[in-house]
Motif scaffolding. Structure first.
Motif, PDB file in Angstrom:
ATOM      1  N   ARG A 131       0.817  -1.214   0.000  1.00 30.56           N
ATOM      2  CA  ARG A 131       0.000   0.000   0.000  1.00 30.56           C
ATOM      3  C   ARG A 131       0.847   1.258   0.000  1.00 30.56           C
ATOM      4  O   ARG A 131       0.336   2.354  -0.288  1.00 30.56           O
ATOM      5  N   GLN A 132       2.148   1.129   0.325  1.00 30.62           N
ATOM      6  CA  GLN A 132       3.042   2.283   0.325  1.00 30.62           C
ATOM      7  C   GLN A 132       3.684   2.520  -1.036  1.00 30.62           C
ATOM      8  O   GLN A 132       4.412   3.497  -1.210  1.00 30.62           O
ATOM      9  N   PRO A 159       1.847   2.082  -4.475  1.00 32.03           N
ATOM     10  CA  PRO A 159       0.821   1.710  -5.458  1.00 32.03           C
ATOM     11  C   PRO A 159       1.281   1.873  -6.898  1.00 32.03           C
ATOM     12  O   PRO A 159       0.759   1.198  -7.791  1.00 32.03           O
ATOM     13  N   GLN A 175      -4.820  -0.468  -7.052  1.00 29.54           N
ATOM     14  CA  GLN A 175      -4.041   0.562  -6.370  1.00 29.54           C
ATOM     15  C   GLN A 175      -4.786   1.183  -5.202  1.00 29.54           C
ATOM     16  O   GLN A 175      -4.168   1.771  -4.316  1.00 29.54           O
ATOM     17  N   HIS A 176      -6.089   1.063  -5.180  1.00 31.40           N
ATOM     18  CA  HIS A 176      -6.877   1.628  -4.088  1.00 31.40           C
ATOM     19  C   HIS A 176      -7.230   0.583  -3.032  1.00 31.40           C
ATOM     20  O   HIS A 176      -7.980   0.879  -2.096  1.00 31.40           O
ATOM     21  N   ALA A 226      -6.260  -2.293   0.031  1.00 30.53           N
ATOM     22  CA  ALA A 226      -5.392  -2.245   1.218  1.00 30.53           C
ATOM     23  C   ALA A 226      -4.262  -3.260   1.152  1.00 30.53           C
ATOM     24  O   ALA A 226      -3.150  -2.994   1.578  1.00 30.53           O
ATOM     25  N   TRP A 227      -4.538  -4.491   0.660  1.00 27.43           N
ATOM     26  CA  TRP A 227      -3.561  -5.573   0.576  1.00 27.43           C
ATOM     27  C   TRP A 227      -2.823  -5.807   1.894  1.00 27.43           C
ATOM     28  O   TRP A 227      -1.609  -5.638   1.985  1.00 27.43           O
ATOM     29  N   ASN A 241      -0.041  -8.012   1.389  1.00 31.13           N
ATOM     30  CA  ASN A 241       0.979  -7.488   0.495  1.00 31.13           C
ATOM     31  C   ASN A 241       1.101  -8.291  -0.806  1.00 31.13           C
ATOM     32  O   ASN A 241       0.085  -8.752  -1.326  1.00 31.13           O
ATOM     33  N   GLU A 288      -9.551  -7.246   1.182  1.00 30.42           N
ATOM     34  CA  GLU A 288      -8.619  -6.789   0.161  1.00 30.42           C
ATOM     35  C   GLU A 288      -8.935  -5.372  -0.289  1.00 30.42           C
ATOM     36  O   GLU A 288      -8.041  -4.559  -0.494  1.00 30.42           O
ATOM     37  N   SER A 314      -9.298   0.213   1.978  1.00 34.13           N
ATOM     38  CA  SER A 314      -8.094   1.035   1.883  1.00 34.13           C
ATOM     39  C   SER A 314      -7.890   1.791   3.182  1.00 34.13           C
ATOM     40  O   SER A 314      -8.832   2.250   3.804  1.00 34.13           O
ATOM     41  N   GLY A 315      -6.626   1.905   3.575  1.00 35.99           N
ATOM     42  CA  GLY A 315      -6.245   2.731   4.709  1.00 35.99           C
ATOM     43  C   GLY A 315      -6.567   2.161   6.062  1.00 35.99           C
ATOM     44  O   GLY A 315      -6.115   2.645   7.059  1.00 35.99           O
TER      45      GLY A 315
END
Length: 470
Positions: A335-336, A338, A372-373, A375-376, A379, A403, A406-407
């Protein structure tokens, strides 16, 4: 959410954060590279810069002491090997870390005894602004920006071994990995589960002078503690029940090569001094033997834990930590970075043998933007699993709730009943809190219940409700 987050909050609200961001913007007609806390390069050949900062002791022992940053991070604590050591008994050995990131400066508490209080608010992880006061035990430190910038050192390459990425975060990681490969130095790889620590270790070995020698992997978290000593150092015949013959351990098998200790944070306390001796003397002794044998190996370790917090908690020896952390290399979470998703998707699909003509839906800008939006939390490993599912059904499947989030904040739907949405949010919090709580206490429910201040029976009931096994 980590257990300590129950009683700690961000030091500033989103509105305050926006205000702080406005304070950091360049004045009209000014050079933004001279005022922003973190700035990416304007051109591919430029190096991104990070705003320098200054820490000043304004109250308590050492008042007037000033520390100036030379990079984007500073560790603070009473241990003399911190970037900014504070000599006071109320400051933990590794108290906190200040880091400049894309969204500005942040402070992270490293599970210190007395916590981190930012402008009167105790935080686990909080944003800072110029003039912010940090109370660490009896000592108060003021955070200020400096006028100068530091340039971040990035690799010219977008690949290291099987790792790929064009982002500044990943190229900065590659620069450190390249340095590690060029020198026969002990390395500590840090990062969340699924960020590629094992691949990074193997790539360091393959790019180094020991590439033609063995690369031996020992997962400290997967082997029972009563067998791990034998796995590492070997044993003599008859040294314990079932030892029917002499066996060489990982350090002997890797002679001339590299030993990779995965999940080193799970190493039992009784084995930590034995590993420390190996690092100091380069000698091992098999279980059941009185003879020391010299070994010539390089050691690479990896962990998803912050070993500094483990040192504070008394679960990891500080002297062993410093022997391992000669070169610390953090691997960024997905997420760091994208902007690396297009390259990662292509690489993963190629490794899975995907037919480009039948997987066009997995390469569209809309699909990449959706990834890209997300959270994963798992990873790159989770991304690979998701793409593999898409290949099975030959379609761009919808992301799961975990998945797609986000954030870390669960989105609510105001068109649905209040009670239903409240239950969703509470359930999400409980699942994340319980998992973090059990991880902190290595699955020991009794200890977890004490920390959570709940009855053990009630904790078991919560675990069963969410299908979480201790």
């Amino acid at each position: 959410m980590s257990p300590q987050d129950r009683n700690r909050g961000e030091s500033i609200s989103p509105e305050q954060e926006d205000q702080g961001a406005q304070e950091l913007r360049a004045p009209a007609g000014g050079n933004p590279h001279e005022t922003l806390p973190y700035e990416h390069a304007r051109r591919p050949t430029d190096l991104p810069t990070v705003r320098r900062f200054r820490l000043t002791v304004v109250e308590g022992p050492g008042v007037g002491t000033i520390w100036e940053s030379a990079s984007d991070v500073c560790s603070i604590g009473s241990h003399p090997l911190n970037d900014f050591p504070l000599d006071d008994s109320t400051v933990s050995r590794f108290h906190c870390e200040v880091r400049i990131g894309p969204r500005g400066p942040r402070v992270k508490d490293l599970d210190s005894t007395n916590g981190v209080i930012v402008d009167g608010v105790q935080v686990a992880d909080g944003f800072l602004r110029g003039g912010t006061l940090l109370r660490l035990g009896r000592i108060v430190v003021r955070f200020d920006f400096s006028a100068e910038n530091n340039r971040l050192q990035l690799s010219e390459h977008t690949r290291f071994g099987s790792l790929v990425g064009t982002s500044a975060a990943m190229r900065g990681c590659f620069a450190l990995l390249e340095r590690a490969a060029a020198r026969d130095v002990t390395v500590l790889l840090e990062g969340e589960t699924g960020t590629g620590k094992s691949q990074a270790a193997q790539a360091i070995h393959q790019a180094g002078a020991r590439r033609d020698k063995p690369f031996i992997v020992v997962d400290c978290g997967a082997i029972p503690s009563n067998l791990l000593e034998s796995e590492l150092f070997g044993h003599e015949k008859g040294s314990f029940t079932g030892a029917v013959g002499r066996r060489a351990g990982a350090f002997e098998e890797a002679q001339g090569g590299t030993v990779f200790l995965d999940e080193i944070g799970e190493l039992p306390a009784e084995l930590q001094p034995k590993l420390l001796r190996v690092l100091e003397t380069r000698e091992i002794r098999r279980v059941g033997s009185n003879t020391w044998h010299p070994v010539d190996v390089r050691l690479i370790a990896a962990t998803h834990r912050d070993l500094r917090a483990e040192v504070n908690a008394g679960r990891f020896r500080s002297d062993l930590f410093f022997r391992l952390a000669v070169l610390r290399i953090p691997l960024p979470a997905l997420r760091q970075r994208p902007e690396d998703l297009p390259m990662l998707v292509e690489k993963i699909l190629a490794s899975l043998g995907a037919d480009p003509e039948r997987t066009g839906a997995l390469r569209t800008p809309e699909f990449i933007s959706r990834l890209q939006h997300a959270a994963w939390p798992g990873n790159v490993r989770e991304l690979r699993n998701y793409l593999e599912r898409c290949l099975v059904f030959e379609d761009a499947l919808a992301l799961s709730e975990e998945e797609s989030r986000s954030g870390g904040t669960l989105e609510v739907d105001p068109t649905q009943p209040y009670a239903d949405q409240r239950r969703r949010v509470v359930d999400d919090f409980e699942r994340r809190y319980l998992r973090a709580l059990l991880e902190k206490h290595q699955g020991k429910v009794a200890q977890a219940a004490v920390t959570a201040c709940v009855d053990r029976v009630h904790l078991y009931r919560l675990l069963r409700r969410h299908g979480i096994k201790p």
